[in-house]
Design a protein around this motif. Structure first.
Motif, PDB file in Angstrom:
ATOM      1  N   HIS A   1      36.445  37.026  40.547  1.00  0.00           N
ATOM      2  CA  HIS A   1      35.374  36.733  41.496  1.00  0.00           C
ATOM      3  C   HIS A   1      35.758  35.477  42.274  1.00  0.00           C
ATOM      4  O   HIS A   1      36.765  34.825  41.977  1.00  0.00           O
ATOM      5  CB  HIS A   1      34.028  36.589  40.786  1.00  0.00           C
ATOM      6  CG  HIS A   1      34.022  35.554  39.711  1.00  0.00           C
ATOM      7  ND1 HIS A   1      33.932  34.205  39.972  1.00  0.00           N
ATOM      8  CD2 HIS A   1      34.132  35.673  38.374  1.00  0.00           C
ATOM      9  CE1 HIS A   1      33.968  33.535  38.846  1.00  0.00           C
ATOM     10  NE2 HIS A   1      34.090  34.401  37.858  1.00  0.00           N
TER      11      HIS A   1
ATOM     12  N   TYR B   1      35.791  33.540  51.601  1.00  0.00           N
ATOM     13  CA  TYR B   1      35.046  34.774  51.850  1.00  0.00           C
ATOM     14  C   TYR B   1      35.398  35.402  53.198  1.00  0.00           C
ATOM     15  O   TYR B   1      35.362  36.621  53.332  1.00  0.00           O
ATOM     16  CB  TYR B   1      33.543  34.556  51.653  1.00  0.00           C
ATOM     17  CG  TYR B   1      33.239  34.393  50.185  1.00  0.00           C
ATOM     18  CD1 TYR B   1      33.285  35.484  49.328  1.00  0.00           C
ATOM     19  CD2 TYR B   1      32.996  33.135  49.636  1.00  0.00           C
ATOM     20  CE1 TYR B   1      33.059  35.345  47.970  1.00  0.00           C
ATOM     21  CE2 TYR B   1      32.769  32.976  48.272  1.00  0.00           C
ATOM     22  CZ  TYR B   1      32.802  34.087  47.449  1.00  0.00           C
ATOM     23  OH  TYR B   1      32.595  33.946  46.107  1.00  0.00           O
TER      24      TYR B   1
ATOM     25  N   SER C   1      29.232  44.428  40.909  1.00  0.00           N
ATOM     26  CA  SER C   1      28.814  43.055  40.648  1.00  0.00           C
ATOM     27  C   SER C   1      28.567  42.833  39.170  1.00  0.00           C
ATOM     28  O   SER C   1      28.068  43.711  38.465  1.00  0.00           O
ATOM     29  CB  SER C   1      27.547  42.712  41.432  1.00  0.00           C
ATOM     30  OG  SER C   1      27.807  42.720  42.798  1.00  0.00           O
ATOM     31  N   GLU C   2      28.932  41.636  38.724  1.00  0.00           N
ATOM     32  CA  GLU C   2      28.652  41.200  37.358  1.00  0.00           C
ATOM     33  C   GLU C   2      27.680  40.043  37.473  1.00  0.00           C
ATOM     34  O   GLU C   2      28.070  38.950  37.872  1.00  0.00           O
ATOM     35  CB  GLU C   2      29.940  40.735  36.673  1.00  0.00           C
ATOM     36  CG  GLU C   2      30.989  41.811  36.550  1.00  0.00           C
ATOM     37  CD  GLU C   2      32.330  41.251  36.095  1.00  0.00           C
ATOM     38  OE1 GLU C   2      32.482  40.024  35.984  1.00  0.00           O
ATOM     39  OE2 GLU C   2      33.219  42.077  35.859  1.00  0.00           O
ATOM     40  N   GLU C   3      26.420  40.279  37.150  1.00  0.00           N
ATOM     41  CA  GLU C   3      25.349  39.316  37.381  1.00  0.00           C
ATOM     42  C   GLU C   3      25.339  38.994  38.865  1.00  0.00           C
ATOM     43  O   GLU C   3      25.162  39.881  39.673  1.00  0.00           O
ATOM     44  CB  GLU C   3      25.537  38.085  36.497  1.00  0.00           C
ATOM     45  CG  GLU C   3      25.446  38.398  35.018  1.00  0.00           C
ATOM     46  CD  GLU C   3      25.728  37.206  34.145  1.00  0.00           C
ATOM     47  OE1 GLU C   3      25.715  36.066  34.641  1.00  0.00           O
ATOM     48  OE2 GLU C   3      25.961  37.422  32.949  1.00  0.00           O
ATOM     49  N   ARG C   4      25.576  37.753  39.264  1.00  0.00           N
ATOM     50  CA  ARG C   4      25.571  37.412  40.683  1.00  0.00           C
ATOM     51  C   ARG C   4      26.980  37.352  41.252  1.00  0.00           C
ATOM     52  O   ARG C   4      27.169  37.047  42.412  1.00  0.00           O
ATOM     53  CB  ARG C   4      24.888  36.066  40.894  1.00  0.00           C
ATOM     54  CG  ARG C   4      23.430  36.092  40.551  1.00  0.00           C
ATOM     55  CD  ARG C   4      22.730  34.804  40.801  1.00  0.00           C
ATOM     56  NE  ARG C   4      23.613  33.663  40.987  1.00  0.00           N
ATOM     57  CZ  ARG C   4      23.214  32.456  41.260  1.00  0.00           C
ATOM     58  NH1 ARG C   4      21.945  32.202  41.370  1.00  0.00           N
ATOM     59  NH2 ARG C   4      24.070  31.469  41.418  1.00  0.00           N
ATOM     60  N   ARG C   5      27.965  37.617  40.434  1.00  0.00           N
ATOM     61  CA  ARG C   5      29.355  37.517  40.868  1.00  0.00           C
ATOM     62  C   ARG C   5      29.902  38.881  41.261  1.00  0.00           C
ATOM     63  O   ARG C   5      29.656  39.876  40.608  1.00  0.00           O
ATOM     64  CB  ARG C   5      30.207  36.942  39.742  1.00  0.00           C
ATOM     65  CG  ARG C   5      29.795  35.560  39.359  1.00  0.00           C
ATOM     66  CD  ARG C   5      30.599  35.092  38.189  1.00  0.00           C
ATOM     67  NE  ARG C   5      30.269  33.719  37.871  1.00  0.00           N
ATOM     68  CZ  ARG C   5      30.576  33.139  36.749  1.00  0.00           C
ATOM     69  NH1 ARG C   5      31.232  33.801  35.819  1.00  0.00           N
ATOM     70  NH2 ARG C   5      30.257  31.890  36.544  1.00  0.00           N
ATOM     71  N   ARG C   6      30.694  38.892  42.338  1.00  0.00           N
ATOM     72  CA  ARG C   6      31.324  40.128  42.784  1.00  0.00           C
ATOM     73  C   ARG C   6      32.840  39.964  42.632  1.00  0.00           C
ATOM     74  O   ARG C   6      33.463  39.237  43.388  1.00  0.00           O
ATOM     75  CB  ARG C   6      30.977  40.428  44.221  1.00  0.00           C
ATOM     76  CG  ARG C   6      31.879  41.538  44.783  1.00  0.00           C
ATOM     77  CD  ARG C   6      31.290  42.172  45.960  1.00  0.00           C
ATOM     78  NE  ARG C   6      30.662  43.377  45.450  1.00  0.00           N
ATOM     79  CZ  ARG C   6      29.861  44.147  46.135  1.00  0.00           C
ATOM     80  NH1 ARG C   6      29.541  43.843  47.349  1.00  0.00           N
ATOM     81  NH2 ARG C   6      29.372  45.238  45.609  1.00  0.00           N
TER      82      ARG C   6
END
Length: 105
Positions: free
Chosen positions: A28, A50, A67-72
């Motif tokens: 991420h 980004y 996505s993992e929680e708020r992380r992409r």
């Protein structure tokens, strides 16, 4: 002889640094920033990171994962791997030629 080479600008562009980071596996954004700083000494700002991620994704060189929680997290595609290999081969040639020419002076 000047010790501050900052006026020469960056030696590596963000896309190359990102692809090099993703070569070791999906990451991420924050993990990429930390990894890139560790191996290159360059700390990318989030906007730079980004923006480059968006360009790499449009070219098909990376892809976003779920996505993992708020992380992409992102991973490199086969096309990205090919692009990285080509860019590194070019850089290797430049280093070899530059080094040879320096030994002549």
């Amino acid at each position: 002889m000047p010790k501050d080479l900052s006026d020469l600008g960056r030696f590596s562009d963000p896309s190359l640094l990102i692809l090099s980071s993703l070569a070791s596996g999906p990451k991420h954004g924050y993990a990429m920033i930390e990894d890139i700083a560790a191996f290159s000494g360059t700390r990318l700002e989030p906007g730079t990171l980004y923006g480059a991620l968006a360009r790499l994704e449009r070219r098909g060189w990376i892809e976003a994962l779920a996505s993992e929680e708020r992380r992409r997290p992102y991973r490199m595609t086969a096309a990205g791997l090919h692009a990285l290999r080509e860019q590194l081969a070019t850089m290797h040639r430049i280093v070899m030629i530059g080094s040879q020419r320096l030994s002549l002076t």
